[in-house]
Design a protein around this motif. Structure first.
Motif, PDB file in Angstrom:
ATOM      1  N   ALA A   1      31.319  34.765  25.865  1.00  0.00           N
ATOM      2  CA  ALA A   1      31.934  34.171  27.057  1.00  0.00           C
ATOM      3  C   ALA A   1      32.032  32.676  26.855  1.00  0.00           C
ATOM      4  N   GLY A   2      33.200  32.121  27.130  1.00  0.00           N
ATOM      5  CA  GLY A   2      33.369  30.684  26.919  1.00  0.00           C
ATOM      6  C   GLY A   2      34.393  30.068  27.841  1.00  0.00           C
ATOM      7  N   ARG A   3      34.332  28.751  27.937  1.00  0.00           N
ATOM      8  CA  ARG A   3      35.298  28.003  28.743  1.00  0.00           C
ATOM      9  C   ARG A   3      35.969  26.978  27.824  1.00  0.00           C
ATOM     10  N   TYR A   4      37.284  26.851  27.942  1.00  0.00           N
ATOM     11  CA  TYR A   4      38.053  26.049  26.988  1.00  0.00           C
ATOM     12  C   TYR A   4      39.025  25.123  27.685  1.00  0.00           C
ATOM     13  N   ARG A   5      39.347  24.033  26.979  1.00  0.00           N
ATOM     14  CA  ARG A   5      40.407  23.128  27.419  1.00  0.00           C
ATOM     15  C   ARG A   5      41.355  22.895  26.254  1.00  0.00           C
ATOM     16  N   GLU A   6      42.624  23.028  26.498  1.00  0.00           N
ATOM     17  CA  GLU A   6      43.630  22.690  25.493  1.00  0.00           C
ATOM     18  C   GLU A   6      44.567  21.678  26.121  1.00  0.00           C
ATOM     19  N   GLU A   7      44.447  20.422  25.678  1.00  0.00           N
ATOM     20  CA  GLU A   7      45.114  19.294  26.332  1.00  0.00           C
ATOM     21  C   GLU A   7      44.746  19.304  27.808  1.00  0.00           C
ATOM     22  N   THR A   8      45.684  19.575  28.722  1.00  0.00           N
ATOM     23  CA  THR A   8      45.332  19.485  30.144  1.00  0.00           C
ATOM     24  C   THR A   8      45.046  20.850  30.772  1.00  0.00           C
ATOM     25  N   LEU A   9      45.181  21.926  29.985  1.00  0.00           N
ATOM     26  CA  LEU A   9      45.000  23.269  30.541  1.00  0.00           C
ATOM     27  C   LEU A   9      43.586  23.780  30.276  1.00  0.00           C
ATOM     28  N   GLU A  10      43.019  24.433  31.268  1.00  0.00           N
ATOM     29  CA  GLU A  10      41.667  24.970  31.113  1.00  0.00           C
ATOM     30  C   GLU A  10      41.640  26.450  31.444  1.00  0.00           C
ATOM     31  N   GLY A  11      40.654  27.149  30.891  1.00  0.00           N
ATOM     32  CA  GLY A  11      40.546  28.572  31.192  1.00  0.00           C
ATOM     33  C   GLY A  11      39.355  29.185  30.490  1.00  0.00           C
ATOM     34  N   GLN A  12      39.222  30.505  30.628  1.00  0.00           N
ATOM     35  CA  GLN A  12      38.096  31.222  30.041  1.00  0.00           C
ATOM     36  C   GLN A  12      38.579  32.142  28.913  1.00  0.00           C
ATOM     37  N   ASN A  13      37.663  32.472  28.054  1.00  0.00           N
ATOM     38  CA  ASN A  13      37.906  33.517  27.062  1.00  0.00           C
ATOM     39  C   ASN A  13      36.645  34.383  27.007  1.00  0.00           C
ATOM     40  N   VAL A  14      36.773  35.615  27.435  1.00  0.00           N
ATOM     41  CA  VAL A  14      35.634  36.527  27.502  1.00  0.00           C
ATOM     42  C   VAL A  14      36.004  37.802  26.769  1.00  0.00           C
ATOM     43  N   TYR A  15      35.129  38.258  25.890  1.00  0.00           N
ATOM     44  CA  TYR A  15      35.387  39.539  25.247  1.00  0.00           C
ATOM     45  C   TYR A  15      34.070  40.225  24.895  1.00  0.00           C
ATOM     46  N   GLY A  16      34.144  41.517  24.721  1.00  0.00           N
ATOM     47  CA  GLY A  16      32.960  42.278  24.345  1.00  0.00           C
ATOM     48  C   GLY A  16      33.376  43.577  23.689  1.00  0.00           C
ATOM     49  N   GLY A  17      32.443  44.185  23.011  1.00  0.00           N
ATOM     50  CA  GLY A  17      32.803  45.443  22.363  1.00  0.00           C
ATOM     51  C   GLY A  17      31.652  46.030  21.577  1.00  0.00           C
ATOM     52  N   PHE A  18      31.968  47.051  20.814  1.00  0.00           N
ATOM     53  CA  PHE A  18      30.939  47.706  20.004  1.00  0.00           C
ATOM     54  C   PHE A  18      31.540  48.210  18.695  1.00  0.00           C
ATOM     55  N   LYS A  19      30.668  48.428  17.705  1.00  0.00           N
ATOM     56  CA  LYS A  19      31.060  49.029  16.427  1.00  0.00           C
ATOM     57  C   LYS A  19      30.047  50.094  16.088  1.00  0.00           C
ATOM     58  N   LEU A  20      30.509  51.310  15.952  1.00  0.00           N
ATOM     59  CA  LEU A  20      29.641  52.432  15.598  1.00  0.00           C
ATOM     60  C   LEU A  20      30.062  52.899  14.206  1.00  0.00           C
TER      61      LEU A  20
END
Lengths: 473, 159
Positions: free
Chosen positions: A314-333
C-alpha cells in the motif's frame, strides 16, 4: 570451433583461451506495412531479415566480446527512411580482471548506487539498449571500492548523444556498514531537432547502507543535480531544470517467514536523461523520473507446506501535481498436489486515473514433463471524463520439457471511441542442446510483455509472421 | 559486406557445436555487500549459475528447483545471479529471504555478467561450470520439468 578452442588452450595457464559464439537469425514479415492501422500501432514496422553474431572470448585475465550484425529492411512503410541494408560492429568490449582491479574498454553498461546519479542500462520495457562507449576502471580492495568511468552514450535512434564521466567510492567503515559518495557529469552532445535545453548536468549523491541488526537492513541515498545552460531554449519549459534533488530509501525487517519493508522516494527536477532513480513500487515504469514522490509499505508472508506466498503493498504517490494511491495484494501457490501452480494479484491505482489490474496464472502438470498453462492479464483504466480503456490477454500454453512449447494468445483491447479489437497470436518454440532454440510465431500482437516458452520478453506491436533461430557454439 | 557476413553466419550455423569452453571470469557483489570472485571457486567444485529477476515469472519456478538441488547436493556451489537494476533491487532481499532460499545470491544490476553467458540477456538462463572450469551445460527459459536435464547434467559431472 572446437579446434579453435583447442588450439588456444595453453597447458598450465589458469584460464586457457575460450571462445563462445551466439548466432541469431530473424526473419520478420509484417503483413500490415500498407494496411490500415488500428489505435496505438506505430508507424515504423518494417519487414526485415536480420542476423547478429555475438562472440565472447577469454584468455588469461582478459575477456572480450563483439557483436556483428547486418539487417535488410526488404519491406518498408513509405514514411520511413531507414537504409534498406546496413551492417556493422554493434557492441564490443575488452576487459581485464586481476585481483582487486577490473579495467574495461569499449561498450559497457553502468549503474552507480541505485541509479540516481548515473544509470546506463538496458530497459526492455522502454525498448532502451544504450551503452557507454569508453573506459571503466574499478578497484575493490578490503573495505574500499573505487569506480571511475568516462565515455560517450548514443541513443538507439542515434538522434541524441551525451559525454559522461563519473566517479564512485564506497567505504565499509564498520562491519556491514557502508558509506558511498558519487559524482557524475553529463554533457549534452547531439540533441533532437525539436529542441531541448542543452548544457552540462552535474550530479552528486551520498548513501548509507547496511545491516542495523540481523533482522533489519537499510539503504538511503540523497542526490543533487545542477544544470548549466549552454544553448537555452527560446520558450518556457515545464520545469526549471537548473537545480534538482533526489532521495531514495528503504528499511526492511525480516524474521522467519515474515518480511516487512518501508520505501520512500522523492525526486524534484531530477532528470539528466542518463539516470534512472529507483521505483518505490511496481508498474510505474514511466512515472519515476524527475518530479514525483512516493511512500509505501510492503508485507509478505511465506508458508512452506503448502508452498504459498501472500503479499500486500500500500502506498501514496505524487506525480508532478497529481496524487493518489497504489494498493495491491495477491498470492502465489506452487506445486500443490505436485501438479498445480496458481497465482493471482489484484491492484488499484489512482495516481493519474483509476486503474484496476488483475494478473492471474494457472499451470497444471499432467506428468513431470508435460504441462498446460493458462495465463490471464487484465488491465482497466478509467481516465477522468472518458470511457474506460481495457486490455485483456489470455494465453494457453502446452509444453513438453525440455523440448518444446506451443502457445495461443488472445489479446482484447477496448479503446474509447474505437471498437473493441481481438488479436490472435500463436507460436512454437523448439529448444536445442546447449541453450540454442528455434522460435516461430504468427498473428497480431498489441505489444508489451509476452511470456511464452518459459521466458518473458517485451515485444513491439506486430502483425505478420516471424522466424527466429538462436544458435550457440 | 552483407554477403561475407551471410557466409560466415551460414558456416557457423552448419558447424557442429563445440565442447565446453572455459567460463568467463567475473566478480560480483553479494546481497550483504561483500564481493564474490568466480576465480576463487573455479576448478574446486561444480558450479551452477542461474540468472534471474524478481519481475520474471518463470524465474520463481526455476529458483525453487535450484533450492531443491542446493539442498540435495551440498557439494555444489549454487549461485543465483539477479539482474534486477536500481528500480527493483530493493525487491531482491524480500524475494530471496521470504522464500527461504539459502543459496548464494549475487547482484548483476547492469546485466553485464548475464550477457557474458547469454548475449541475448534473457532470464532465466542456467549454466553449469564443470571442475575443469568449462561451461558444461547451458539452457535459457524454464518449462516445468526442465530441472531434470539440469540434474542429469550435474550428476554426469559428479561421476
Amino acid at each position: 570451433m572446437a579446434a579453435l578452442a583447442g588450439l588456444g588452450a595453453r597447458a598450465g595457464d589458469a584460464r586457457p583461451f575460450s571462445l563462445e559464439a551466439t548466432a541469431d537469425l530473424l526473419f520478420r514479415h509484417d503483413l500490415a506495412a500498407t494496411a490500415p492501422r488500428s489505435f496505438g500501432e506505430p508507424v515504423e514496422r518494417p519487414g526485415q531479415f536480420r542476423q547478429t553474431l555475438a562472440l565472447v572470448g577469454g584468455l588469461g585475465h582478459w575477456t572480450g566480446g563483439a557483436t556483428l550484425w547486418d539487417v535488410n529492411f526488404y519491406q518498408q512503410d513509405p514514411n520511413i527512411t531507414l537504409d534498406r541494408a546496413d551492417a556493422g560492429l554493434y557492441k564490443k568490449y575488452l576487459k581485464y580482471e586481476s585481483g582487486p582491479w577490473t579495467l574495461q574498454g569499449g561498450d559497457f553498461n553502468a549503474m552507480l548506487g541505485r541509479g540516481l546519479v548515473l544509470s546506463v542500462i538496458q530497459n526492455a520495457a522502454l525498448l532502451k539498449d544504450d551503452t557507454i562507449d569508453g573506459s571503466d576502471a574499478r578497484y575493490r580492495g578490503g573495505r574500499l571500492e573505487v569506480h571511475g568511468l568516462g565515455g560517450t552514450v548514443t541513443s538507439g535512434k542515434r538522434d541524441q548523444s551525451w559525454r559522461v564521466a563519473a566517479l564512485e567510492a564506497i567505504w565499509e567503515w564498520a562491519a556491514d556498514q557502508r558509506v558511498g559518495l558519487r559524482a557524475a557529469t553529463v554533457q549534452d552532445g547531439r540533441t533532437p531537432a525539436f529542441g531541448l535545453p542543452v548544457g552540462l548536468r552535474q550530479c552528486r549523491s551520498a548513501s548509507l547502507s547496511g545491516q542495523a541488526s540481523r533482522a533489519v537492513s537499510y539503504y538511503a541515498e540523497l542526490g543533487w543535480m545542477n544544470f548549466r545552460d549552454q544553448q537555452p531554449v527560446p520558450y518556457p519549459t515545464p520545469v526549471d531544470p537548473r537545480k534538482g534533488t533526489g532521495a531514495y530509501g528503504n528499511l526492511s525487517f525480516h524474521h522467519g517467514a515474515w518480511f516487512l519493508m518501508a520505501e520512500t522516494k522523492d525526486y524534484r527536477n531530477f532528470d539528466d536523461a542518463l539516470n534512472n532513480p529507483p521505483l518505490a513500487d511496481r508498474d510505474t515504469e514511466k512515472n519515476d523520473l524527475y518530479d514525483g514522490s512516493g511512500r509505501r509499505v510492503y508485507l509478505q508472508h511465506s508458508f512452506r507446506q503448502p508452498d504459498l506466498t501472500v503479499f500486500f503493498s500500500a502506498g501514496r504517490y505524487r506525480e508532478e501535481t497529481l496524487e493518489g494511491q497504489n494498493v495491491y495484494g495477491g498470492f502465489k501457490l506452487q506445486d500443490a498436489f505436485d501438479r498445480l501452480d496458481l497465482s493471482c494479484t489484484y491492484g488499484l491505482r489512482t495516481v493519474l486515473y483509476l486503474e484496476k489490474r488483475t494478473d492471474a496464472a494457472l499451470a497444471w502438470r499432467f506428468t513431470p514433463l508435460w504441462s498446460l498453462e493458462l495465463t490471464l492479464r487484465d488491465k482497466r483504466n478509467r481516465p477522468p471524463g472518458s470511457d474506460p480503456y481495457s486490455e485483456t490477454d489470455l494465453t494457453v500454453q502446452l509444453a513438453r520439457s525440455p523440448r518444446f512449447s506451443v502457445y495461443l494468445m488472445q489479446q482484447r483491447t477496448t479503446v474509447p471511441v474505437f471498437q473493441a479489437t481481438r488479436l490472435f497470436n500463436a507460436g512454437v518454440r523448439v529448444n536445442l542442446p546447449r541453450g540454442s532454440y528455434l522460435d516461430f510465431s504468427a498473428g497480431r500482437l498489441r505489444g508489451g510483455e509476452v511470456c511464452a516458452g518459459g521466458q518473458c520478453v517485451v515485444l513491439p506491436p506486430f502483425e505478420g509472421w516471424k522466424l527466429a533461430a538462436h544458435l550457440r557454439y | 559486406m552483407i554477403r561475407r557476413f551471410a557466409r560466415a553466419f551460414l558456416a557457423l550455423a552448419l558447424c557442429a557445436p563445440a565442447p565446453a569452453g572455459p567460463a568467463p571470469s567475473f566478480s560480483l557483489k553479494q546481497l550483504d555487500g561483500s564481493l564474490f570472485r568466480l576465480d576463487d571457486h573455479l576448478k574446486k567444485q561444480v558450479i551452477v549459475l542461474d540468472f534471474w529477476a524478481t519481475w520474471c515469472g518463470p524465474c520463481t519456478k526455476s529458483l525453487k528447483k535450484l533450492q531443491e538441488l542446493h539442498e540435495a547436493s551440498p557439494e555444489l556451489l549454487v549461485l543465483a545471479v539477479s539482474i534486477d537494476d536500481g528500480r527493483t533491487l530493493a525487491q531482491v532481499a524480500p524475494y530471496v529471504q521470504g522464500r527461504g532460499f539459502t543459496f548464494t545470491v549475487l547482484l548483476d544490476p547492469d546485466g553485464g555478467v548475464c550477457r557474458m553467458f547469454n548475449p541475448e540477456g534473457g532470464v532465466p538462463t542456467t549454466v553449469v561450470i564443470d571442475r575443469q572450469g568449462g561451461v558444461a551445460y547451458s539452457h535459457s527459459g524454464y518449462l516445468s520439468g526442465d530441472e531434470r536435464a539440469l540434474v542429469a547434467a550435474v550428476a554426469k559431472l559428479a561421476r
